[in-house]
Design a protein around this motif. Structure first.
Motif, short mmCIF file in Angstrom:
data_model
loop_
_atom_site.label_atom_id
_atom_site.label_comp_id
_atom_site.label_asym_id
_atom_site.label_seq_id
_atom_site.Cartn_x
_atom_site.Cartn_y
_atom_site.Cartn_z
N ALA A 69 -3.27 -6.10 1.25
CA ALA A 69 -2.61 -6.17 -0.05
C ALA A 69 -1.88 -4.84 -0.29
O ALA A 69 -2.34 -3.79 0.15
CB ALA A 69 -3.61 -6.42 -1.17
N PRO A 70 -0.74 -4.89 -0.99
CA PRO A 70 -0.01 -3.65 -1.26
C PRO A 70 -0.74 -2.77 -2.27
O PRO A 70 -1.59 -3.25 -3.02
CB PRO A 70 1.32 -4.16 -1.84
N SER A 71 -0.38 -1.50 -2.27
CA SER A 71 -0.97 -0.54 -3.20
C SER A 71 0.11 0.45 -3.61
O SER A 71 0.79 1.03 -2.77
CB SER A 71 -2.13 0.20 -2.52
N ALA A 72 0.28 0.63 -4.91
CA ALA A 72 1.30 1.54 -5.43
C ALA A 72 1.10 2.94 -4.84
O ALA A 72 -0.02 3.46 -4.83
CB ALA A 72 1.23 1.59 -6.96
N HIS A 73 2.19 3.51 -4.33
CA HIS A 73 2.19 4.86 -3.76
C HIS A 73 1.22 5.02 -2.59
O HIS A 73 0.92 6.15 -2.19
CB HIS A 73 1.86 5.90 -4.84
N GLY A 74 0.69 3.91 -2.06
CA GLY A 74 -0.29 4.00 -0.99
C GLY A 74 -1.60 4.61 -1.42
O GLY A 74 -2.36 5.12 -0.59
N LYS A 76 -4.33 3.17 -2.56
CA LYS A 76 -5.54 2.39 -2.21
C LYS A 76 -6.67 2.73 -3.17
O LYS A 76 -7.82 2.98 -2.78
CB LYS A 76 -5.96 2.65 -0.76
N GLU A 77 -6.33 2.72 -4.45
CA GLU A 77 -7.29 3.14 -5.47
C GLU A 77 -8.30 2.08 -5.86
O GLU A 77 -9.28 2.37 -6.55
CB GLU A 77 -6.53 3.62 -6.73
N ALA A 130 -8.91 8.95 -9.92
CA ALA A 130 -8.70 10.25 -9.27
C ALA A 130 -7.76 10.14 -8.08
O ALA A 130 -7.14 11.12 -7.68
CB ALA A 130 -10.04 10.85 -8.84
N ARG A 131 -7.64 8.95 -7.50
CA ARG A 131 -6.73 8.76 -6.36
C ARG A 131 -5.28 8.56 -6.82
O ARG A 131 -4.37 8.60 -5.99
CB ARG A 131 -7.16 7.54 -5.54
N MET A 132 -5.07 8.32 -8.09
CA MET A 132 -3.73 7.99 -8.60
C MET A 132 -3.04 9.27 -9.05
O MET A 132 -3.03 9.64 -10.23
CB MET A 132 -3.84 6.98 -9.74
N VAL A 133 -2.47 9.96 -8.09
CA VAL A 133 -1.87 11.27 -8.34
C VAL A 133 -0.37 11.14 -8.59
O VAL A 133 0.26 10.14 -8.23
CB VAL A 133 -2.14 12.23 -7.16
N GLU A 134 0.19 12.17 -9.21
CA GLU A 134 1.63 12.26 -9.45
C GLU A 134 2.18 11.04 -10.21
O GLU A 134 3.21 10.47 -9.85
CB GLU A 134 2.39 12.47 -8.13
N VAL A 135 1.46 10.64 -11.24
CA VAL A 135 1.87 9.54 -12.10
C VAL A 135 1.35 9.82 -13.50
O VAL A 135 0.31 10.48 -13.67
CB VAL A 135 1.33 8.19 -11.56
N ARG A 136 2.09 9.37 -14.51
CA ARG A 136 1.65 9.58 -15.88
C ARG A 136 0.33 8.86 -16.14
O ARG A 136 0.12 7.74 -15.67
CB ARG A 136 2.71 9.08 -16.87
#
Length: 200
Positions: A69-74, A76-77, A130-136
């Motif tokens: 399955a796809p994951s935004a920005h890779g 894999k959160e 914590a894995r979702m970096v560089e995003v608001r």
């Protein structure tokens, strides 16, 4: 149906190589895809559990670590927690195994509908913020929800092809379930999905 063999000494269930059913074409799976809210008590075999979890969010490109399955920005959160009568587990895609997180039946915490507590499998999609970096920060719940939705659709199509029933759910007491799974504060439950055999 055989139950999943549990090794409580190591708290690890090693899953067999995922073998997906070849009985239906993709267009047939789309035609059969539906939501079901009445499930038999029959447990899934270890082989079925292996294929289900691999189809949901398993590793399909070893060298790149790509997923089904796809994951935004890779990021894999999304982690998949598997809630069974035997206990609650976290799926580790890289090793294709389950790790025990709670050695008791917490299915009653996995949703507010009556069928959830007796269904054989409840998948819980948990976003590790914590894995979702560089995003608001305000965009994280939307993106995690979109990623979880892609995983849920994979499960729908696998279930249609494998003769299983499923329904994705948002009616969850998230605080209660997070406590039952021992989730830290930076992890958020996005969706849950029940899987089993349809009660006809």
């Amino acid at each position: 149906m055989s139950t999943i063999p549990l090794n409580l000494e190591s708290d690890i269930v090693v899953l067999p190589y995922p073998a997906l059913s070849q009985h239906l074409s993709l267009d047939q799976a789309f035609k059969k895809r539906c939501s079901t809210r009445a499930f038999l008590d029959d447990t899934l075999t270890l082989d079925a559990m292996s294929a289900l979890l691999w189809a949901a969010f398993g590793v399909n490109r070893e060298q790149q670590g790509g997923r089904t399955a796809p994951s935004a920005h890779g990021w894999k959160e999304i982690d998949i927690y598997v809630v069974l009568a035997e206990g609650a587990y976290r799926y580790e895609p890289r090793m294709h195994r389950l790790l025990l997180v709670r050695a008791e039946d917490v299915r009653k915490c996995a949703g507010t509908q009556d069928f959830v507590a007796a269904a054989p499998v409840n998948l819980v999609y948990v976003a590790d913020l914590a894995r979702m970096v560089e995003v608001r920060e305000e965009d994280r719940p939307f993106l995690a929800g979109a990623d979880a939705g892609c995983i849920a659709q994979n499960v729908y199509l696998y279930c249609a092809a494998a003769g299983l029933a499923t329904v994705v759910r948002a009616l969850i007491d998230r605080r209660r379930l997070a406590h039952a799974l021992g989730l830290p504060i930076n992890q958020r439950i996005t969706l849950a999905q029940t899987v089993g055999y349809a009660k006809l």
